[in-house]
Design an enzyme around this catalytic site. Structure first.
Site, PDB file in Angstrom:
ATOM      1  N   SER A 141      35.353  34.823  50.118  1.00 27.69           N
ATOM      2  CA  SER A 141      36.423  35.809  50.281  1.00 27.69           C
ATOM      3  C   SER A 141      35.916  37.177  49.855  1.00 27.69           C
ATOM      4  O   SER A 141      35.002  37.269  49.010  1.00 27.69           O
ATOM      5  CB  SER A 141      37.634  35.428  49.421  1.00 27.69           C
ATOM      6  OG  SER A 141      38.580  36.492  49.347  1.00 27.69           O
ATOM      7  N   TYR A 191      40.734  33.105  41.024  1.00 32.74           N
ATOM      8  CA  TYR A 191      40.349  32.985  42.432  1.00 32.74           C
ATOM      9  C   TYR A 191      39.139  33.867  42.717  1.00 32.74           C
ATOM     10  O   TYR A 191      38.159  33.425  43.341  1.00 32.74           O
ATOM     11  CB  TYR A 191      41.522  33.395  43.323  1.00 32.74           C
ATOM     12  CG  TYR A 191      41.240  33.287  44.809  1.00 32.74           C
ATOM     13  CD1 TYR A 191      41.388  32.074  45.473  1.00 32.74           C
ATOM     14  CD2 TYR A 191      40.841  34.392  45.539  1.00 32.74           C
ATOM     15  CE1 TYR A 191      41.131  31.975  46.844  1.00 32.74           C
ATOM     16  CE2 TYR A 191      40.575  34.305  46.896  1.00 32.74           C
ATOM     17  CZ  TYR A 191      40.736  33.092  47.545  1.00 32.74           C
ATOM     18  OH  TYR A 191      40.474  33.003  48.894  1.00 32.74           O
TER      19      TYR A 191
END
Length: 257
Positions: free
Chosen positions: A142, A155
């Site tokens: 990501s 995350y």
């Protein structure tokens, strides 16, 4: 070379979002696919849908954060295929909170799914990949792995480490002919971002930072995964492919038109 004919591909988190799109894209290009997901009904439904379309796909119900479940995946590949050509570490999760609000159980779960599971699957499948034809690992990371995009620190930590894991394994396993790359999407239409993309204020913020003025589509990410799985990308390894509509290249802020 612009095909995946007879490639044996494992895709984790294969019933939703980018994983689902990757399953469909690779099957269309001629691959044989094993996909995993935690929800039994979703796995059964998607597997039947694919069979009805006459695709060669198998679904396994599996929580990749669980060591026994990971071993079941490895055993299936060994028993049914004897080797593996492509591993797509796609499954992921997130809990959006301020750093001080996370419980140890919550952030450990995020790290277990997003980082430890890809690491252990890659290690556990190494011998089978080494037997594969032009083997490759593709990790779905990501832009949160290198920019603060307000996803929550656990995350972001997990994706940053996954990108570095990609680079290290690419170098270490080059001798075994195993290429390792990662894909870092920006906001993409998936179940993981569905609630956020219903928030008009958040969408405005995202589009303000994105030169292409739209969010990504799961199918667009799937085509990158398919390319990295192809033999035609045989000289690409240790790279993190950023698919963000130009977001990370923009220095000056532009309002949404």
């Amino acid at each position: 070379m612009w095909n995946l004919n007879n490639k044996r591909i494992l895709i984790t988190g294969g019933t939703k979002g980018i994983g689902r799109a990757a399953v469909i894209e690779t099957l269309k290009l001629g691959a044989r696919v094993l996909f995993t997901a935690r929800n039994q009904d979703e796995v059964a439904s998607f597997q039947q849908e694919l069979r009805d379309a006459r695709f060669s796909a198998t679904g396994l119900v599996s929580d990749i954060a669980d060591a026994a479940n990971r071993q079941d995946i490895i055993s299936w590949v060994r028993e049914h295929w004897g080797a593996l050509d492509v591993l797509v570490n796609n499954a992921g999760m997130n809990i959006r909170k301020s750093t001080l609000d996370f419980t140890p159980e919550e952030y450990r779960k995020i790290l277990a799914v997003n980082l430890i599971a890809p690491f252990e699957l890659s290690r556990g499948l190494h011998a089978l990949l080494a037997k594969g034809q032009h083997p490759a690992i593709i990790n779905v990371a990501s832009v949160a792995g290198f920019l603060d995009v307000q996803t929550g620190s656990p995350y972001a930590m997990s994706k940053a480490a996954l990108i570095q894991q990609t680079k290290n394994l690419a170098v270490e396993w080059a001798k075994d002919r195993i290429r390792v790359n990662s894909l870092s999407p920006w906001f993409t239409e998936t179940p993981l971002t569905e609630a956020l993309l219903l928030n008009e204020t958040k969408v405005h913020e995202v589009l303000s930072r994105t030169p292409l003025k739209r969010v990504g589509r799961a199918e667009e990410m799937a085509t990158i995964i398919a390319f990295l799985a192809m033999d035609t990308s045989s000289y690409i390894t240790g790279q993190n492919i950023i698919a963000d509509g130009g977001m990370s290249a923009m220095a000056l802020f532009n309002a949404v038109e």
